[in-house]
Scaffold this motif. Structure first.
Motif, PDB file in Angstrom:
ATOM      1  N   CYS A   1      10.090  -4.099  -0.290  1.00 50.21           N
ATOM      2  CA  CYS A   1      10.516  -3.146   0.741  1.00 50.21           C
ATOM      3  C   CYS A   1      10.250  -3.699   2.139  1.00 50.21           C
ATOM      4  O   CYS A   1       9.535  -4.678   2.302  1.00 50.21           O
ATOM      5  CB  CYS A   1       9.784  -1.816   0.570  1.00 50.21           C
ATOM      6  N   ASP A   2      10.832  -3.028   3.122  1.00 54.58           N
ATOM      7  CA  ASP A   2      10.606  -3.371   4.525  1.00 54.58           C
ATOM      8  C   ASP A   2       9.562  -2.472   5.164  1.00 54.58           C
ATOM      9  O   ASP A   2       8.955  -2.834   6.171  1.00 54.58           O
ATOM     10  CB  ASP A   2      11.911  -3.241   5.319  1.00 54.58           C
ATOM     11  N   TYR A   3       9.387  -1.281   4.616  1.00 49.11           N
ATOM     12  CA  TYR A   3       8.465  -0.286   5.158  1.00 49.11           C
ATOM     13  C   TYR A   3       7.764   0.346   3.966  1.00 49.11           C
ATOM     14  O   TYR A   3       8.407   0.886   3.065  1.00 49.11           O
ATOM     15  CB  TYR A   3       9.260   0.772   5.947  1.00 49.11           C
TER      16      TYR A   3
ATOM     17  N   VAL B   1       0.388  -1.600   4.519  1.00 42.13           N
ATOM     18  CA  VAL B   1       0.759  -0.188   4.476  1.00 42.13           C
ATOM     19  C   VAL B   1       1.215   0.282   5.856  1.00 42.13           C
ATOM     20  O   VAL B   1       0.493   0.129   6.832  1.00 42.13           O
ATOM     21  CB  VAL B   1      -0.422   0.677   3.970  1.00 42.13           C
ATOM     22  N   ASP B   2       2.410   0.849   5.907  1.00 38.44           N
ATOM     23  CA  ASP B   2       2.949   1.360   7.163  1.00 38.44           C
ATOM     24  C   ASP B   2       2.650   2.842   7.363  1.00 38.44           C
ATOM     25  O   ASP B   2       2.519   3.296   8.494  1.00 38.44           O
ATOM     26  CB  ASP B   2       4.472   1.147   7.203  1.00 38.44           C
ATOM     27  N   GLU B   3       2.548   3.585   6.271  1.00 41.62           N
ATOM     28  CA  GLU B   3       2.335   5.029   6.376  1.00 41.62           C
ATOM     29  C   GLU B   3       1.615   5.529   5.126  1.00 41.62           C
ATOM     30  O   GLU B   3       1.902   5.076   4.017  1.00 41.62           O
ATOM     31  CB  GLU B   3       3.689   5.734   6.512  1.00 41.62           C
ATOM     32  N   VAL B   4       0.686   6.457   5.319  1.00 42.61           N
ATOM     33  CA  VAL B   4      -0.044   7.059   4.204  1.00 42.61           C
ATOM     34  C   VAL B   4       0.377   8.527   4.096  1.00 42.61           C
ATOM     35  O   VAL B   4       0.369   9.257   5.083  1.00 42.61           O
ATOM     36  CB  VAL B   4      -1.574   6.980   4.419  1.00 42.61           C
ATOM     37  N   VAL B   5       0.751   8.927   2.891  1.00 44.55           N
ATOM     38  CA  VAL B   5       1.037  10.335   2.621  1.00 44.55           C
ATOM     39  C   VAL B   5      -0.194  10.902   1.924  1.00 44.55           C
ATOM     40  O   VAL B   5      -0.478  10.558   0.777  1.00 44.55           O
ATOM     41  CB  VAL B   5       2.298  10.509   1.742  1.00 44.55           C
ATOM     42  N   GLU B   6      -0.930  11.710   2.645  1.00 44.11           N
ATOM     43  CA  GLU B   6      -2.133  12.321   2.082  1.00 44.11           C
ATOM     44  C   GLU B   6      -1.753  13.492   1.179  1.00 44.11           C
ATOM     45  O   GLU B   6      -0.733  14.146   1.393  1.00 44.11           O
ATOM     46  CB  GLU B   6      -3.052  12.797   3.207  1.00 44.11           C
ATOM     47  N   ASP B   7      -2.588  13.734   0.156  1.00 43.24           N
ATOM     48  CA  ASP B   7      -2.394  14.834  -0.782  1.00 43.24           C
ATOM     49  C   ASP B   7      -1.044  14.725  -1.492  1.00 43.24           C
ATOM     50  O   ASP B   7      -0.334  15.714  -1.679  1.00 43.24           O
ATOM     51  CB  ASP B   7      -2.528  16.189  -0.066  1.00 43.24           C
ATOM     52  N   ALA B   8      -0.679  13.508  -1.882  1.00 45.56           N
ATOM     53  CA  ALA B   8       0.564  13.291  -2.621  1.00 45.56           C
ATOM     54  C   ALA B   8       0.449  13.947  -3.998  1.00 45.56           C
ATOM     55  O   ALA B   8      -0.618  13.906  -4.617  1.00 45.56           O
ATOM     56  CB  ALA B   8       0.825  11.794  -2.770  1.00 45.56           C
TER      57      ALA B   8
END
Length: 121
Positions: free
Chosen positions: A2-4, A39-46
């Motif tokens: 991936c790119d992101y 890692v570009d972004e973290v999604v918490e509580d996935a």
């Protein structure tokens, strides 16, 4: 692949419900993942079972997971929904990096430490 890179991190509640006691607290997991340079972004509580709605909410094209099986507490495949939608890719799992293996190694080190310690007394 991936790119992101967006990484979903589960809450303590989700981990305990589906796997058992947590080794790291969720705030520690969020910080550890956020500190990873790729890692570009973290999604918490996935959610533990990945839904298409979550992928769409974060503009995620596909999910990538290791080739080890991941099941929810009820035994269902956590990624079946995204697999059925053609939004799943698989990579080789890194041997020796699972929580189970790391905890086992720590327990062995602790046991060996106590055995060695008792001999020197």
């Amino acid at each position: 692949m991936c790119d992101y890179l967006v990484v979903g991190v589960h809450s303590d509640v989700e981990i305990e419900k589906n796997k058992g006691p947590c080794v790291m607290r969720e705030d520690e997991r969020y910080a550890a993942v956020a500190a990873c340079k790729w890692v570009d972004e973290v999604v918490e509580d996935a959610p533990y079972v990945t839904s298409l709605e979550v992928l769409d909410k974060y503009n995620i094209d596909f999910v990538v997971h290791g080739d080890d099986i991941t099941t929810a507490a009820d035994g269902t495949d956590c990624y079946q929904i995204v697999k059925d939608a053609g939004r799943y890719k698989e990579c080789k799992r890194t041997v020796g990096v699972s929580t189970t293996e790391l905890v086992g190694r720590m327990l062995l080190l602790t046991r060996d430490h106590h055995i060695r310690g008792s001999r020197s007394i």
